[in-house]
Motif scaffolding. Structure first.
Motif, PDB file in Angstrom:
ATOM      1  N   SER A  61      -4.753  11.210  68.963  1.00 27.19           N
ATOM      2  CA  SER A  61      -5.712  11.431  70.061  1.00 27.19           C
ATOM      3  C   SER A  61      -5.850  10.169  70.897  1.00 27.19           C
ATOM      4  O   SER A  61      -5.915  10.224  72.128  1.00 27.19           O
ATOM      5  N   MET A  62      -5.903   9.030  70.215  1.00 25.31           N
ATOM      6  CA  MET A  62      -6.047   7.756  70.920  1.00 25.31           C
ATOM      7  C   MET A  62      -4.829   7.509  71.825  1.00 25.31           C
ATOM      8  O   MET A  62      -4.969   7.064  72.965  1.00 25.31           O
ATOM      9  N   PRO A 122      -0.802   0.103  69.902  1.00 26.94           N
ATOM     10  CA  PRO A 122      -1.407   1.000  68.901  1.00 26.94           C
ATOM     11  C   PRO A 122      -0.858   0.742  67.493  1.00 26.94           C
ATOM     12  O   PRO A 122       0.354   0.816  67.267  1.00 26.94           O
ATOM     13  N   GLU A 182      -5.303   9.583  74.869  1.00 25.34           N
ATOM     14  CA  GLU A 182      -6.308   8.965  75.746  1.00 25.34           C
ATOM     15  C   GLU A 182      -5.707   7.814  76.553  1.00 25.34           C
ATOM     16  O   GLU A 182      -6.085   7.565  77.679  1.00 25.34           O
ATOM     17  N   ARG A 183      -4.768   7.112  75.939  1.00 22.38           N
ATOM     18  CA  ARG A 183      -4.132   5.974  76.627  1.00 22.38           C
ATOM     19  C   ARG A 183      -3.023   6.422  77.583  1.00 22.38           C
ATOM     20  O   ARG A 183      -2.341   5.607  78.178  1.00 22.38           O
ATOM     21  N   ALA A 207      -6.714  11.208  64.644  1.00 22.64           N
ATOM     22  CA  ALA A 207      -7.480  10.304  65.524  1.00 22.64           C
ATOM     23  C   ALA A 207      -6.529   9.321  66.221  1.00 22.64           C
ATOM     24  O   ALA A 207      -6.706   8.990  67.404  1.00 22.64           O
TER      25      ALA A 207
END
Ligand code: SF4
Length: 304
Positions: free
Chosen positions: A281-282, A257, A285-286, A278
């Protein structure tokens, strides 16, 4: 660079009994002053620097301009530092006497020469200058800058030049924003510089600029040793050095990331917030963050 070297310069001037006039922390007025008197093409840190100078130009008799050329052997600082005195002299009216001498920190002899030259503006006593210099070196050696938020399970590596990372007005308080989302921060000064050397070897050419060496080395260290969950690069729009550093890092970190935040005087805080949210959030999600962190982040979203 004041964030990095203020113990040295403050101790030195204090020992010479000079009255020190500091500009305020960066704020909207300083930014506006800088934008008004600096050329449009300059990066935001240079504009902000002009604003700091303009804000105290009529309050002092001598202005110390950090014309830093080298911090270490074999590497150079951005050319904008080399031209700072001329930029200031030609952009701001009513400035006091300014310093033009270049600063080479890679050579003890050259640094002493700069210090002597600066001290001569304040006192005729070489002995007093030498004593002040010794104390200043000791004060600098006792100081360390970096940030490492030990209390957080999840951390983001914050990368960028010291005036991008440690000036909270410039970066819109990114450290506080991340902390409010339950994420800690680690900066390059915390990791030893030595392991960075190994990181440049796979590159076709050794980086020429010390900012590139540090940013690239730090990111590779984070990426390989996984001592943070992601990397945020805080950069100034129009920075030539960062345009190279960022591409070099992107090519190596692949799916790790990595977020780049480019800032100029028109950047809005809401846009910054959205991009940081964002990014977090990513990471969620990971499945890169812990449960504690996820609940802090949700709480942050509900309250904003
Ligand atoms: S390194 Fe980049 S941000 Fe810093 S002064 Fe140079 S152009 Fe500006």
């Amino acid at each position: 660079m004041y964030f990095r070297y203020h113990p040295f310069i403050l101790t030195f001037l204090d020992e010479l009994d000079a009255e020190i006039v500091l500009s305020e922390k960066t704020n909207k007025e300083i930014l506006n002053l800088g934008v008004k008197c600096c050329i449009d093409e300059a990066c935001l840190p240079i504009k902000i620097y002009h604003g700091h100078v303009a804000s105290i130009a009529d309050k002092c008799d001598l202005m110390i301009i950090p014309r830093i050329i080298k911090e270490k052997g074999g590497e150079f600082i951005c050319p904008k530092f080399c031209g700072l005195p001329e930029m200031i002299a030609n952009s701001i009216s009513n400035i006091p006497v300014i310093t033009y001498n270049p600063i080479y920190m890679d050579s003890k002899k050259k640094l002493e020469k700069w210090v002597l030259g600066l001290g001569k503006n304040i006192t005729n006593s070489n002995n007093k200058i030498r004593q002040a210099y010794k104390k200043a070196v000791r004060a600098q050696e006792a100081y360390s800058l970096g940030i490492e938020d030990e209390q957080y399970d999840n951390k983001i590596a914050l990368v960028g030049h010291p005036y991008c990372i440690h000036d909270s007005f410039f970066n819109m308080n990114i450290i506080k924003k991340l902390n409010n989302m339950g994420v800690g921060v680690i900066t390059e000064e915390v990791l030893s510089k030595e392991p960075f050397k190994d990181q440049w070897e796979p590159l076709f050419k050794k980086p020429f600029w010390d900012f590139t060496k540090n940013s690239y080395g730090f990111c590779m260290n984070i990426y390989k040793n996984y001592n943070a969950n992601g990397i945020i690069y805080v950069s100034s729009f129009g920075c030539g050095i960062d345009s190279v550093s960022i591409e070099l890092i992107k090519n190596r970190v692949k799916d790790f990331p990595f977020l780049v935040l480019k800032i100029d005087e028109h950047t809005g805080e809401a846009g910054m917030d959205t991009r940081i949210e964002a990014f977090i959030s990513m990471l969620i999600e990971r499945n890169d963050l812990t449960e504690d962190n996820i609940s802090s982040f949700r709480k942050h979203l509900y309250t904003h």
